[in-house]
Design a protein around this motif. Structure first.
Motif, PDB file in Angstrom:
ATOM      1  N   LYS A  15       0.843  -1.195   0.000  1.00  0.00           N
ATOM      2  CA  LYS A  15       0.000   0.000   0.000  1.00  0.00           C
ATOM      3  C   LYS A  15       0.881   1.248   0.000  1.00  0.00           C
ATOM      4  CE  LYS A  15      -3.652   2.328   2.560  1.00  0.00           C
ATOM      5  NZ  LYS A  15      -2.916   3.592   2.669  1.00  0.00           N
ATOM      6  N   ARG A  57       2.320   1.666  -3.319  1.00  0.00           N
ATOM      7  CA  ARG A  57       1.310   2.159  -4.256  1.00  0.00           C
ATOM      8  C   ARG A  57       1.089   3.657  -4.081  1.00  0.00           C
ATOM      9  NH1 ARG A  57      -4.499  -0.569  -4.331  1.00  0.00           N
ATOM     10  NH2 ARG A  57      -4.639   0.992  -2.713  1.00  0.00           N
ATOM     11  N   LYS A  66      -5.970   8.310  -3.888  1.00  0.00           N
ATOM     12  CA  LYS A  66      -6.885   7.184  -3.946  1.00  0.00           C
ATOM     13  C   LYS A  66      -8.304   7.660  -3.850  1.00  0.00           C
ATOM     14  CE  LYS A  66      -3.717   3.981  -1.874  1.00  0.00           C
ATOM     15  NZ  LYS A  66      -3.492   3.123  -0.727  1.00  0.00           N
ATOM     16  N   LYS A 105     -10.579   7.461  -6.635  1.00  0.00           N
ATOM     17  CA  LYS A 105     -11.115   6.152  -6.967  1.00  0.00           C
ATOM     18  C   LYS A 105     -12.195   5.745  -5.975  1.00  0.00           C
ATOM     19  CE  LYS A 105      -8.890   2.097  -5.950  1.00  0.00           C
ATOM     20  NZ  LYS A 105      -7.786   1.176  -6.091  1.00  0.00           N
ATOM     21  N   PHE A 117     -20.184   7.308  -2.046  1.00  0.00           N
ATOM     22  CA  PHE A 117     -20.861   6.416  -1.129  1.00  0.00           C
ATOM     23  C   PHE A 117     -20.634   4.965  -1.454  1.00  0.00           C
ATOM     24  CE2 PHE A 117     -23.585   8.400   1.950  1.00  0.00           C
ATOM     25  CZ  PHE A 117     -23.362   9.720   1.646  1.00  0.00           C
ATOM     26  N   SER A 118     -20.381   4.764  -2.660  1.00  0.00           N
ATOM     27  CA  SER A 118     -20.191   3.379  -3.051  1.00  0.00           C
ATOM     28  C   SER A 118     -19.112   2.729  -2.213  1.00  0.00           C
ATOM     29  CB  SER A 118     -19.795   3.295  -4.514  1.00  0.00           C
ATOM     30  OG  SER A 118     -18.579   3.966  -4.729  1.00  0.00           O
ATOM     31  N   GLN A 119     -18.240   3.549  -1.677  1.00  0.00           N
ATOM     32  CA  GLN A 119     -17.144   2.981  -0.936  1.00  0.00           C
ATOM     33  C   GLN A 119     -17.136   3.466   0.494  1.00  0.00           C
ATOM     34  OE1 GLN A 119     -14.029   4.501  -3.145  1.00  0.00           O
ATOM     35  NE2 GLN A 119     -14.427   3.274  -4.927  1.00  0.00           N
ATOM     36  N   PRO A 120     -18.165   3.274   1.117  1.00  0.00           N
ATOM     37  CA  PRO A 120     -18.240   3.733   2.496  1.00  0.00           C
ATOM     38  C   PRO A 120     -17.177   3.103   3.363  1.00  0.00           C
ATOM     39  CG  PRO A 120     -20.076   2.298   1.965  1.00  0.00           C
ATOM     40  CD  PRO A 120     -19.337   2.539   0.705  1.00  0.00           C
ATOM     41  N   GLY A 121     -16.826   1.947   3.019  1.00  0.00           N
ATOM     42  CA  GLY A 121     -15.885   1.240   3.855  1.00  0.00           C
ATOM     43  C   GLY A 121     -14.487   1.814   3.816  1.00  0.00           C
ATOM     44  N   THR A 122     -14.206   2.532   2.813  1.00  0.00           N
ATOM     45  CA  THR A 122     -12.860   3.017   2.648  1.00  0.00           C
ATOM     46  C   THR A 122     -12.491   3.960   3.759  1.00  0.00           C
ATOM     47  OG1 THR A 122     -13.668   4.823   1.337  1.00  0.00           O
ATOM     48  CG2 THR A 122     -12.982   2.830   0.174  1.00  0.00           C
ATOM     49  N   ALA A 123     -11.210   4.115   3.867  1.00  0.00           N
ATOM     50  CA  ALA A 123     -10.715   4.922   4.975  1.00  0.00           C
ATOM     51  C   ALA A 123     -11.237   6.332   4.864  1.00  0.00           C
ATOM     52  CB  ALA A 123      -9.187   4.945   4.949  1.00  0.00           C
ATOM     53  N   VAL A 124     -11.258   6.948   5.995  1.00  0.00           N
ATOM     54  CA  VAL A 124     -11.757   8.308   6.034  1.00  0.00           C
ATOM     55  C   VAL A 124     -10.962   9.192   5.110  1.00  0.00           C
ATOM     56  CG1 VAL A 124     -12.076  10.305   7.480  1.00  0.00           C
ATOM     57  CG2 VAL A 124     -12.476   8.015   8.400  1.00  0.00           C
ATOM     58  N   LYS A 132      -9.804   8.692   2.392  1.00  0.00           N
ATOM     59  CA  LYS A 132     -10.290   8.640   1.033  1.00  0.00           C
ATOM     60  C   LYS A 132     -11.448   9.586   0.855  1.00  0.00           C
ATOM     61  CE  LYS A 132      -9.096   3.926  -0.130  1.00  0.00           C
ATOM     62  NZ  LYS A 132      -9.646   2.666  -0.572  1.00  0.00           N
ATOM     63  N   LEU A 133     -12.315   9.538   1.797  1.00  0.00           N
ATOM     64  CA  LEU A 133     -13.508  10.340   1.677  1.00  0.00           C
ATOM     65  C   LEU A 133     -13.163  11.803   1.527  1.00  0.00           C
ATOM     66  CD1 LEU A 133     -15.708   8.616   4.362  1.00  0.00           C
ATOM     67  CD2 LEU A 133     -15.809   8.395   1.889  1.00  0.00           C
TER      68      LEU A 133
END
Lengths: 219, 637
Positions: free
Chosen positions: B203, B206, B447, B450, B454-461, B463-464
């Protein structure tokens, strides 16, 4: 030849996560069974912080995607069910040819069971939904919960990938010799999903085993 | 290769040797390719190394000889093959230890060297500084000091077991042995290929190879045939994964990795610290434009003392642009840091900034804000804001917005920075079996682009909240132009919930202000400020207030002690310091008078200044006042 079976840890997924999760798992398994010349292709999941590897074979990609779509539509029709996707590797051998038939026999040497538990209440979007289930409000308060759940799923998926790696490492003897056929990349395999007829999964498997598959590769 | 049909033992031995040698090479290739940004197979951006089209598609095109080994075609990675003979020679195989190292530059590496805005660097927090440290420029300056951490240790090893295990081997034909060895090696390498991408270090890698950000760290590697033992503590932080060894006729091929379980703290650093800085700059820039007009204000390239005022101002503005408009007098114009401070305090706990001399420009407090956002913008501006050369307080706000913010942004955007660095860096991984740390420049990745949504709510904050590249550009452009209006509007968007939300709350809540203010900025009182803000709604009043604020600013700093003493009435204090003769003369507006009166009361403080200073300031303020009045009067008309 003995058939090694690997039961992967069950994953609790939401409807919209099925595609990515299955792609990730299926491609990872097939990559380990693609002993022909491959040019690995890294793929970053969109929903998770995970990178998996594909063989870079377009046909394979299509095939996997098709199966996944079938599975998703099955899930929509059969909510509230734990479901299983089976990836089987086999060798094909010619049976003794009879007068009018040229039969091939599949010798399964490995089966991977991907266990999914699709969380129904979170089923979302997808215009396809025929029997639209009552969508429990993913309200504001639900956001945190969803994020936590997503993180948990990511960890679980990670675990499953390592489960695959460990299995591949520990069980090597049953893998058939490397195919030498030009252009052949991976061992013949099939992806089995619960049948739309709702028949028992095992029965479906048996049916499929009786079928004559297309000789993808490896003669 | 593996399929060769040599029947004699010697032939088989040779083939086996070759397989093992190639296994070494391939293993190293796989590891290094996914840990060293320069060699990255993912780094397609038209880079040199990957000349062959082979990179992306599987079945097509050219196949290099080494690709055929283990049927695994990889991108070119010359370093992986360098000095391979040192480890594999004539049937003797040394273990190969690959340490993947995360390197962080020390804070001491002065940003000064890297950027013209050196002064600012002082104030900036460590984290903030980091990014710059990694600039290629800095490397040139030879900031050698750095902290290293081994985040992975790969060991490729051929264990010779002739001595005791000879009897264990079955009597298979050598051909079978070889083909089995080859097949199992192949399986092992595929596992390795997948595993390498699942470990935490990937990660980080990346992040480094993706463009958009400059990171305070880099990944390098070191290849040798031996390794220092980890301390117990280090080892406790690491986890081991051992691939199942592949047996050969005379031994077995082993591959294992020790890896750090969590690198998140390290990798996330760059983004977090940066965020806080950005906000202030942002805000400031828009408002500052008007201020720039005033000749009186010292607008030097460097920010004086990094007066906290500047940053707070900007921030506040950014937050409530509309608000700002409605009540222009309150915030926008006060060139004096003091006024702005209250706002800043509200928004940012980092009131320390305001304390002119005692406190470092970059308060640690700001960091928490950063954590929320990994925004590109924030990141960039920070350096600019922090340090201040000139002691003159008023200059800050103006400056920051205009010059500094833009710069940082540009830098960040220019992810390409990493490229040059990469080019320069050499990767003699194996040479001499010694360490050949290759420094990569960190280029941040977004990131968020990408994953956002909302589609990726799980992603780390992170990201949001992170900005996309485009966004970053947009902002940078804004900054450079210093168009105050555009900024605030942009920020109002829900997209940046964290920082803004906080600010809004702060602004609205008077209660919060006092606390922060008291602690950090004794000179100004939040309440006073608020009073002005609410009471005076006419533009005239606002202008008057502004003028006063401007006047007062410099004295406040000078008379720091005095201001503190006047704790009784927040306003009086503030004003007292600032209050000057010009106050009365300047504005006749009632509302303004209020503030003025307070200042008058404390006028005794004025004495501290020299007449020359007072005159100079007076002049400057008059100019400013006139321009402000002129400006303020327009709307009324």
């Amino acid at each position: 030849m003995n058939c090694e079976v690997c039961q992967l840890k069950e994953l609790e997924v939401e409807h919209f996560e099925i595609r990515e999760v299955l792609r990730c798992i299926l491609h990872t398994i097939v990559f380990h069974r693609a002993l022909g010349l491959v040019r690995p292709k890294d793929v970053d999941l969109e929903l998770f912080e995970i990178t998996y590897v594909q063989c870079g074979d377009i046909e394979l990609e299509k095939k996997i995607d098709e199966k996944i779509e079938q599975f998703i539509s099955w899930v929509e029709k059969h909510p509230n069910k734990k479901s299983q996707v089976c990836l089987s590797f086999f060798e094909e051998k010619n049976k003794q040819a009879t007068w009018f038939t040229h039969k091939t026999e599949r010798l399964y040497w490995e089966q991977w069971y991907i266990n999914l538990n699709v969380a129904q209440h979170l089923k979302v979007h997808s215009g396809k939904s025929h029997n639209s289930k009552v969508v429990v409000d993913p309200g504001e308060s639900a956001l945190d919960e969803r994020m936590a759940r997503r993180a948990a799923l990511e960890a679980s998926l990670h675990e499953v990938l390592f489960q695959i790696i460990k299995f591949v490492n520990e069980k090597k003897d049953h893998v058939p010799p490397i195919p030498h056929t030009e252009g052949v990349v991976y061992f013949p395999h099939e992806i089995t999903i619960p049948s739309s007829s709702d028949s028992a999964f095992g029965m479906d498997m048996i049916k499929r085993m009786l079928h004559t598959g297309h000789p993808t590769m490896l003669s | 290769m593996a399929s060769s049909h040599g029947n004699t033992n010697s032939e088989a031995a040779k083939v086996m040797e070759q397989i093992i040698t190639e296994f070494y090479a391939k293993s190293l290739h796989i590891i290094l390719e996914s840990r060293t940004p320069y060699m990255s197979s993912r780094n397609f951006s038209g880079e040199r190394t990957l000349s062959s089209p082979s990179s992306s598609s599987s079945s097509s095109s050219s196949v290099r000889p080494r690709d055929k080994w283990f049927n695994l075609a990889l991108k070119e990675c010359p370093a992986a093959l360098e000095n391979l003979d040192l480890f594999c020679s004539q049937g003797h195989f040394e273990p190969v230890v690959v340490d993947v190292i995360m390197v962080q530059r020390p804070l001491d590496c002065d940003l000064v060297k890297c950027s013209p805005k050196r002064d600012l660097t002082r104030n900036s927090s460590l984290k903030e500084r980091y990014p710059y440290c990694w600039n290629y420029e800095q490397d040139e300056f030879g900031c050698d000091a750095k902290s290293e951490k081994i985040i992975e240790r790969w060991v490729v090893q051929y264990e010779n077991r002739k001595i005791r295990d000879t009897n264990s081997g079955s009597r298979r034909s050598s051909n079978n042995n070889l083909s089995t060895l080859y097949k199992k090696s192949m399986l092992l390498l595929r596992s390795l290929y997948v595993t390498v991408r699942l470990l935490p270090a990937y990660k980080v890698y990346r992040d480094l190879i993706s463009s958009g950000q400059i990171w305070p760290f880099a990944i390098t590697h070191r290849v040798s045939s031996f390794a220092e033992n980890f301390t117990c503590r280090e080892e406790a932080e690491m986890q081991r994964f051992g691939f199942t060894p592949v047996d050969t006729a005379g031994g077995r091929l082993c591959l294992s990795v020790l890896y750090c379980l969590s690198l998140s703290d390290v990798s996330s650093e760059p983004s977090t610290p940066m965020s806080s800085q950005l906000i202030p700059d942002y805000v400031g820039s828009p408002l500052t434009d008007p201020l720039k007009r005033f000749p009186s204000l010292p607008v030097t390239g460097t920010v004086a003392h990094a007066h906290p005022s500047s940053s707070p101002f900007s921030r506040r503005h950014s937050w409530s642009f509309d608000h700002y408009r409605a009540s222009p007098p309150s915030v926008s114009f006060s060139p004096s840091p003091t006024y702005s401070e209250p706002h800043t305090l509200i928004s940012n706990p980092g009131t320390r900034r305001f304390q002119p001399k005692t406190l470092p420009p970059h308060p640690p407090e700001t960091s928490h804000v950063h954590k929320k956002d990994s925004t590109f913008d924030e990141y960039c501006p920070s350096p600019a804001v922090s340090p201040s050369q000139s002691s003159a307080a008023p200059s800050l706000p103006i400056f920051i917005p205009g010059s500094h913010p833009s710069k940082p942004l540009l830098q960040s955007e220019s992810a390409p920075v990493s490229e040059p660095a990469a080019k320069l860096a050499n990767f003699p991984a194996y040479s001499n079996k010694l360490n050949f740390p290759v420094r990569g420049t960190g280029s941040g990745s977004f990131k968020s682009c990408k994953t956002t949504g909302f589609s990726q709510p799980g992603t780390a904050v992170e990201k949001l909240f992170s900005f996309g590249k485009d966004e970053a550009r947009q902002y940078s452009g804004v900054k450079s132009s210093s168009s105050s209006r555009s900024f605030p509007d942009d920020f109002d968007d829900t997209e940046f919930p964290c920082p803004f939300d906080v600010d809004d709350d702060d602004v609205t809540d008077p209660g919060s202000r006092p606390e922060s203010f008291d602690k950090h900025v004794p000179l100004c009182e939040p309440h006073e400020f608020e009073g002005l803000f609410t009471i005076k709604k006419s533009q005239d009043a606002a202008v008057g207030a502004l003028v006063q604020m401007l006047r007062k600013a410099p004295p406040l700093r000078q008379d720091h002690s005095n201001s503190v003493n006047l704790s009784q009435a927040g306003r009086p204090e503030i004003w007292s310091n600032c209050s000057q003769e010009p106050n009365r003369s300047s504005e006749g507006q009632a509302s303004v008078q209020r503030a003025g009166s307070s200042s008058i009361v404390s006028s005794g403080l004025i004495s501290s200044k020299t007449t020359a200073d007072a005159l100079r300031e007076l002049q400057g303020y008059r100019d400013m006042k006139n321009s402000l009045i002129g400006k303020g009067s327009k709307p009324h008309i």
